[in-house]
Design an enzyme around this catalytic site. Sequence first.
Site, short mmCIF file in Angstrom:
data_model
loop_
_atom_site.label_atom_id
_atom_site.label_comp_id
_atom_site.label_asym_id
_atom_site.label_seq_id
_atom_site.Cartn_x
_atom_site.Cartn_y
_atom_site.Cartn_z
N GLY A 311 30.13 65.84 -95.36
CA GLY A 311 29.87 65.56 -93.90
C GLY A 311 30.80 65.62 -92.83
O GLY A 311 30.58 65.07 -91.74
N LYS A 312 31.93 66.29 -93.14
CA LYS A 312 32.67 66.53 -91.92
C LYS A 312 32.06 67.73 -91.07
O LYS A 312 32.51 67.63 -89.70
CB LYS A 312 33.89 67.15 -92.49
CG LYS A 312 34.65 66.08 -93.56
CD LYS A 312 35.73 66.42 -94.20
CE LYS A 312 36.43 65.54 -95.03
NZ LYS A 312 37.59 65.81 -95.91
N LEU A 313 31.37 68.57 -91.39
CA LEU A 313 30.66 69.50 -90.73
C LEU A 313 29.12 69.35 -90.64
O LEU A 313 28.60 68.98 -91.74
CB LEU A 313 30.92 70.97 -90.98
CG LEU A 313 32.05 71.83 -90.40
CD1 LEU A 313 33.45 71.07 -90.73
CD2 LEU A 313 32.07 73.05 -90.80
#
Length: 342
Positions: A311-313
């Site tokens: 969920g970082k990108l």
Amino acid sequence: MSDHDDNGYEMPDREEFQHDPLGHAEVRGGMTVGELVEQYGHAGIGAADVHEAADIYAEMLADDDCTVFMSLAGAMVPTGMRKVVSDLIRDGHVDALVTTGANLTHDAIEAIGGKHHHGRAQHHGEKTEREHDETLRDEEVDRIYNVYLPQEHFALFESHLRDEVFPALEEEGTVSIAALCRELGRANSEVNDREGIEEDAGVAAAAYEADVPIYCPAVQDSVLGLQAWMYSQTSSFSLDALADMTPLTDLAYDADTAGCLLVGGGVPKNFTLQTMLVTPGAYDYGVQITMDPAATGGLSGATLDEARSWGKLEKDARNATVLGDATIMLPLLVAAARERIE
């Protein structure tokens, strides 16, 4: 759907394959960097990755609503990438910089008049590599691959910190690491101007002048951090390692769109990426330059697609990874992107 060619061959169903024939790069004298990178787009393997990365980075910089985070690991400043970074900051292409204490140390050394020098990675005479480095030890010269730095520059840096940086912070007691970086930038800028230093005031000074925060989550792992610790032993000065989390997270939280340029890996890369774990969004653009393979399981070589799983990108984020020496790839990407947007 299957189809037949002119010879009656029945084509298989092809979901993955797209009819996009490879071209061949054309190189000629007098090309601009941007034109060369455009030619990379006709090719495959690493050239195609560089072309895609430059395309994404240019789109990131051209997006006026995009908050750009840059992480900078490795020996980028002492190996000659200092002005590439400071110019990006001065021209408004960096909204937050996450870097190492080592880069800030070497940046300050140049700001106050020190210089790094061309050297060699190995001795080419009768001496072994070990004997080569033993000779440098006797000569009081530190080596970073093929870059030399006389140790007296560290003594000047230590005096700079004790005379120009730490006293102002001591009045505040415990401060954030970002506050230390800001004060370092102020001191670098003022001393550079006051002493008429020929070399540019550098990265921290540019960030101070442009009001761009610098975060240095592993500052203890550097001469800067070592000197800060030593000063704290006899004063009220200290650093709060958690104080930077809120402003950095707020910057990510408030971003309409967000992009990251990750130079190298390590702590700066993770600190930049993990910010999105506590915000509703994630990075819309991501470009990384690394020489580390993904198969070792280390973060420095981890793909940005892997970061997507955390969920970082964003799922639909544009991202690219360039495998190569950052002293070669960073100027190439920056020049190509600048040419496109300027």
